[in-house]
Write a protein that holds these residues in place. Structure first.
Motif, mmCIF file in Angstrom:
data_model
loop_
_atom_site.group_PDB
_atom_site.id
_atom_site.type_symbol
_atom_site.label_atom_id
_atom_site.label_comp_id
_atom_site.label_asym_id
_atom_site.label_seq_id
_atom_site.Cartn_x
_atom_site.Cartn_y
_atom_site.Cartn_z
ATOM 1 N N ARG A 32 0.823 -1.214 0.000
ATOM 2 C CA ARG A 32 0.000 0.000 0.000
ATOM 3 C C ARG A 32 0.856 1.262 0.000
ATOM 4 N NH1 ARG A 32 -2.979 -0.016 5.175
ATOM 5 N NH2 ARG A 32 -4.198 1.712 4.333
ATOM 6 N N THR A 78 0.955 4.040 -3.022
ATOM 7 C CA THR A 78 0.532 5.409 -2.720
ATOM 8 C C THR A 78 1.629 6.397 -3.060
ATOM 9 O OG1 THR A 78 -0.822 4.549 -0.900
ATOM 10 C CG2 THR A 78 -0.407 6.910 -0.927
ATOM 11 N N SER A 128 1.589 9.458 -6.049
ATOM 12 C CA SER A 128 1.708 10.834 -5.571
ATOM 13 C C SER A 128 2.316 11.757 -6.617
ATOM 14 C CB SER A 128 2.552 10.876 -4.295
ATOM 15 O OG SER A 128 2.675 12.193 -3.816
ATOM 16 N N VAL A 156 -4.688 -0.007 -3.289
ATOM 17 C CA VAL A 156 -4.503 1.438 -3.458
ATOM 18 C C VAL A 156 -4.972 1.879 -4.840
ATOM 19 C CG1 VAL A 156 -2.750 3.253 -3.709
ATOM 20 C CG2 VAL A 156 -2.689 1.700 -1.746
ATOM 21 N N THR A 164 -0.199 6.027 3.468
ATOM 22 C CA THR A 164 -1.169 5.407 2.566
ATOM 23 C C THR A 164 -2.316 6.359 2.210
ATOM 24 O OG1 THR A 164 -2.324 4.405 4.448
ATOM 25 C CG2 THR A 164 -0.660 3.064 3.332
ATOM 26 N N LYS A 165 -2.165 7.631 2.542
ATOM 27 C CA LYS A 165 -3.182 8.635 2.205
ATOM 28 C C LYS A 165 -2.825 9.241 0.855
ATOM 29 C CE LYS A 165 -4.867 11.149 5.474
ATOM 30 N NZ LYS A 165 -5.059 12.194 6.535
ATOM 31 N N LEU A 166 -3.655 8.976 -0.143
ATOM 32 C CA LEU A 166 -3.403 9.473 -1.491
ATOM 33 C C LEU A 166 -3.450 10.994 -1.534
ATOM 34 C CD1 LEU A 166 -5.597 6.895 -3.431
ATOM 35 C CD2 LEU A 166 -3.124 7.175 -3.739
ATOM 36 N N SER A 187 6.214 8.656 0.672
ATOM 37 C CA SER A 187 4.817 9.032 0.446
ATOM 38 C C SER A 187 4.452 10.264 1.268
ATOM 39 C CB SER A 187 3.872 7.866 0.787
ATOM 40 O OG SER A 187 2.575 8.103 0.310
#
Length: 354
Positions: free
Chosen positions: A88, A92, A96, A134, A213-215, A311
């Motif tokens: 993940r 991600t 980005s 993801v 893991t936050k897009l 990320s």
């Protein structure tokens, strides 16, 4: 089970690699030297809107007046031991770069290198599943890829996206007087170093995974704002390294306020204990000559400023009157930790840290 524990039969993923996440990157000074020695012909393609000139996040090639292809690739070795989380995080991180150009992802291809005779096949499958999850979250297909049997585990993506050339955001277009806003808290490299040393508790591990893991979806909307002049994402070269890229691209000075840096939970305590990555030291050795630190900036703060962010967050250069709009956009997408971290000013291409 703690964040770093694994079964007796399965080696820790992080034990199989000499570095992890974006800390694996070749140091910026070494990379610049290698590229300078390249014998590849410097051909001119008028529709190549973004190439290697300013170390931007992705290549952009114009198809017509309304459409351009955004292409990027990113892969690395494990930053965590959980196979699904590793997949993940790597996926991600790769996507980005598309968001950092103001683009919308279209599809991805997997890059897979695994020690087939060392890792259980179920573990490798979990890594791939993490990447696929993801891509589903981003609303794109994972349409193929390439795999090899390698000594160290490697995973990442080729990302393909699309952007209107009129809305594309480069890292080289900051203006004097712009305010700098960082979308995610700093400290991923420090938390990952703590994980390898068994110093990271479950809360710290979850904070690290949640951040990585936050897009960076806000990039698609940020590109529509006239007050946003430049975008990049803060990854392996740390805030100082990517701030220096902004400065060099625009031929301005980047000024960072070290008292305003957003931090992931637990990072301050760890860095005061001397926990940091070797990549932080390599980063400073590569570009420290172009950074002016105030006497009040401690060694711990310098390690944080050079900390490799796997990320990491978007770094936005925008007009002062669009700051509130940018912060509200970040908050609407769940990036409540977005914060003002500095500004751009007239002067030589360097970074000043107050």
């Amino acid at each position: 089970m703690t964040a770093s524990s694994t079964s007796a039969a399965t080696p820790r993923l992080t034990s199989l690699s000499h570095g992890g996440g974006c800390g694996c990157k070749i140091a910026p000074g070494v990379l610049a030297e290698l590229l300078a020695k390249s014998n590849l012909p410097k051909q001119f393609f008028p529709d190549l809107l973004v190439g290697t000139e300013t170390a931007d996040d992705a290549a952009v090639y114009r198809i017509n007046d309304e459409q351009a292809i955004v292409a990027t690739t990113d892969f690395f070795m494990p930053i965590v031991d959980d196979a699904f989380d590793f997949g993940r995080i790597a996926a991600t991180n790769a996507l980005s770069d598309i968001y950092a150009m103001g683009g919308t992802p279209l599809m991805a291809l997997a890059i897979v290198g695994m020690p087939i005779n060392v890792l259980p096949h179920d573990t490798i499958a979990k890594i791939l599943e993490g990447g696929e999850s993801v891509c589903r979250d981003a609303g794109i297909p994972l349409a193929g890829g390439h795999s090899i049997d390698s000594v160290e585990p490697i995973y990442g993506l080729v990302g393909i996206g699309i952007v209107n050339p009129k809305h594309m955001k480069r890292n080289a277009d900051a203006k004097a007087g712009d305010v700098l806003i960082l979308g995610k808290p700093l400290g991923v490299g420090i938390l990952s170093a703590a994980l390898k040393k068994n110093l990271l508790d479950d809360a710290g591990y979850r904070a690290m995974v949640d951040a990585t893991t936050k897009l960076n979806r806000p990039g698609m909307e940020l590109s529509q704002l006239a007050g946003v002049h430049a975008l990049t994402d803060v990854t392996g070269f740390g805030l100082l390294g990517h701030g220096l890229e902004l400065a060099r691209g625009a031929q301005l000075t980047t000024r960072i306020d070290s008292s305003k840096l957003p931090l992931l939970p637990g990072v301050q305590a760890l860095i005061e204990q001397g926990v940091f990555t070797g990549a932080s030291t390599r980063n400073w050795a590569s570009y420290g000559a172009h950074v002016q630190l105030a006497s009040s900036v401690s060694d711990a703060q310098r390690a944080l400023l050079t900390d490799p962010q796997t990320s990491g967050g978007l770094l936005v250069s925008c007009t002062p009157d669009s700051v509130q709009q940018v912060l509200e956009l970040f908050a609407r997408h769940g990036f409540g930790d977005a914060a003002i971290v500095g500004h751009m000013e007239a002067g030589p291409a360097r970074v000043i840290v107050d």
